[in-house]
Design an enzyme around this catalytic site. Sequence first.
Site, PDB file in Angstrom:
ATOM      1  N   ALA A  47      -2.424  -5.140   4.355  1.00 16.12           N
ATOM      2  CA  ALA A  47      -2.866  -4.573   5.641  1.00 16.12           C
ATOM      3  C   ALA A  47      -4.266  -3.964   5.501  1.00 16.12           C
ATOM      4  O   ALA A  47      -5.137  -4.563   4.870  1.00 16.12           O
ATOM      5  CB  ALA A  47      -1.823  -3.582   6.143  1.00 16.12           C
ATOM      6  N   CYS A  48      -4.452  -2.771   6.067  1.00 16.42           N
ATOM      7  CA  CYS A  48      -5.809  -2.187   6.080  1.00 16.42           C
ATOM      8  C   CYS A  48      -6.355  -1.909   4.684  1.00 16.42           C
ATOM      9  O   CYS A  48      -7.562  -1.722   4.520  1.00 16.42           O
ATOM     10  CB  CYS A  48      -5.826  -0.914   6.904  1.00 16.42           C
ATOM     11  SG  CYS A  48      -5.684  -1.231   8.660  1.00 16.42           S
ATOM     12  N   SER A  49      -5.485  -1.848   3.680  1.00 20.37           N
ATOM     13  CA  SER A  49      -5.956  -1.574   2.323  1.00 20.37           C
ATOM     14  C   SER A  49      -6.250  -2.843   1.537  1.00 20.37           C
ATOM     15  O   SER A  49      -6.548  -2.771   0.336  1.00 20.37           O
ATOM     16  CB  SER A  49      -4.918  -0.746   1.549  1.00 20.37           C
ATOM     17  OG  SER A  49      -4.828   0.537   2.097  1.00 20.37           O
ATOM     18  N   SER A  50      -6.194  -3.986   2.183  1.00 17.30           N
ATOM     19  CA  SER A  50      -6.320  -5.255   1.451  1.00 17.30           C
ATOM     20  C   SER A  50      -7.592  -5.332   0.601  1.00 17.30           C
ATOM     21  O   SER A  50      -7.561  -5.834  -0.526  1.00 17.30           O
ATOM     22  CB  SER A  50      -6.304  -6.427   2.434  1.00 17.30           C
ATOM     23  OG  SER A  50      -5.079  -6.483   3.117  1.00 17.30           O
TER      24      SER A  50
END
Length: 372
Positions: free
Chosen positions: A154-157
């Site tokens: 997700a946003c931390s990819s």
Amino acid sequence: MKPVISATGLWTPPESVTNAELVESFNAWADRWNAEHEADIAAGLVEAKTHSSVEFIEKASGIKSRYVVDKSGVTDPALMRPVIPERSNEEISILAEIAVKAARQALERAGRDPKDVDAVICAASNMQRAYPAMAIEVQEALGIEGFSFDMNVACSSATFGIQTAADFVRAGHAKSVLMVNPEITSGHLNWTDRDSHFIFGDVATAVLVEDESIAPKDHWKILGTQLKTKFSNNIRNNFGFLNRADPSGEGAPDKLFVQEGRKVFKEVVPMVSEMIITELDRLSLKPEQLRRLWLHQANANMNRLISSKVLGHEASDDESPTVLDEYANTSSAGSIIAFHKHSADFKPGERGLICSFGAGYSVGAVFVEKAG
Ligand code: COA
């Protein structure tokens, strides 16, 4: 083998939607919906849709506009979704195409011939399909040998992707790893949900992680990386191959992005700041030794709190730059855009932190130092 960041790349869609344009189309959609459901609203069977507001969006999030790959679809009250024609299998997919654009810039900045790249990681929240991997499509388009795969945190990819790439270099499996983050978030955003219709924007970023021995002189040393995840349902998207119903905002809202924004805010801020403080301690660094924090771009108030907890004072724009106002939340790409656009002024020896956080929950931190 010592992994470093050789260069970054950014591709920004040409079209942008202001809050005023977004709210105008949302309100027109809400008025239509209310007219269509007039009898049910009068009978108390459904609740009337309330108007969105430019003032709320800017105050609650710091977002002023967002780039999108299809402006006409997402601002059309009759559609409220991007219209992206399906491509044949012989054409490059749109996510691979935008990843390649960002990748070419990173390769050019590093002076790297694609032939000398060993691996491609596509780290993103919004994947084109299950397989073949977008990363392999990007590899093919660029003429890269070696291996490639997709990963989704997700946003931390992107930060998870940087650590993965750095680990390949450390282990001797690759000397040059291209990590790309194409995000067409407009495809998973529910444009008819007043609580979240303003959150996301589209973009692609790229980071070239390489062994120090081949990197350009003005690379970024990676001082340390840290990743953490903890399960939460507060940011979720249930779309998948086991539930193939056509996801429209109204019929199947859980097949698009949904979140408990307040809970996310409250739970993620301590998780992120504690991780940064612990990692600083492990690296024997003091907060004042960080010239800049390139934080995930989800909410300006959230970033203000995180930087205050880490630095002990409210961060200036110079200490924690914002791209959220122009780009909105671009999921995995946000902290990389901030780093890409706000790092040219660094002198050798100055240090900073790239940090992302989001669904999972997931948090990733990459501490860097300018070489030269
Ligand atoms: N226009 C006008 N008013 C709106 C609105 C809109 N578009 N959306 C919500 N509101 C109203 C709500 O109905 C509520 O009204 P009430 O107080 O009368 O009930 C009020 O504004 C506050 O809503 P709330 O959802 O509590 O706002 P918030 O201050 O928490 O801000 C977010 C919402 C989403 C911007 C914020 O919670 C956030 O950014 N959270 C973190 C999200 C995040 O990082 N997610 C990660 C994604 S990767």
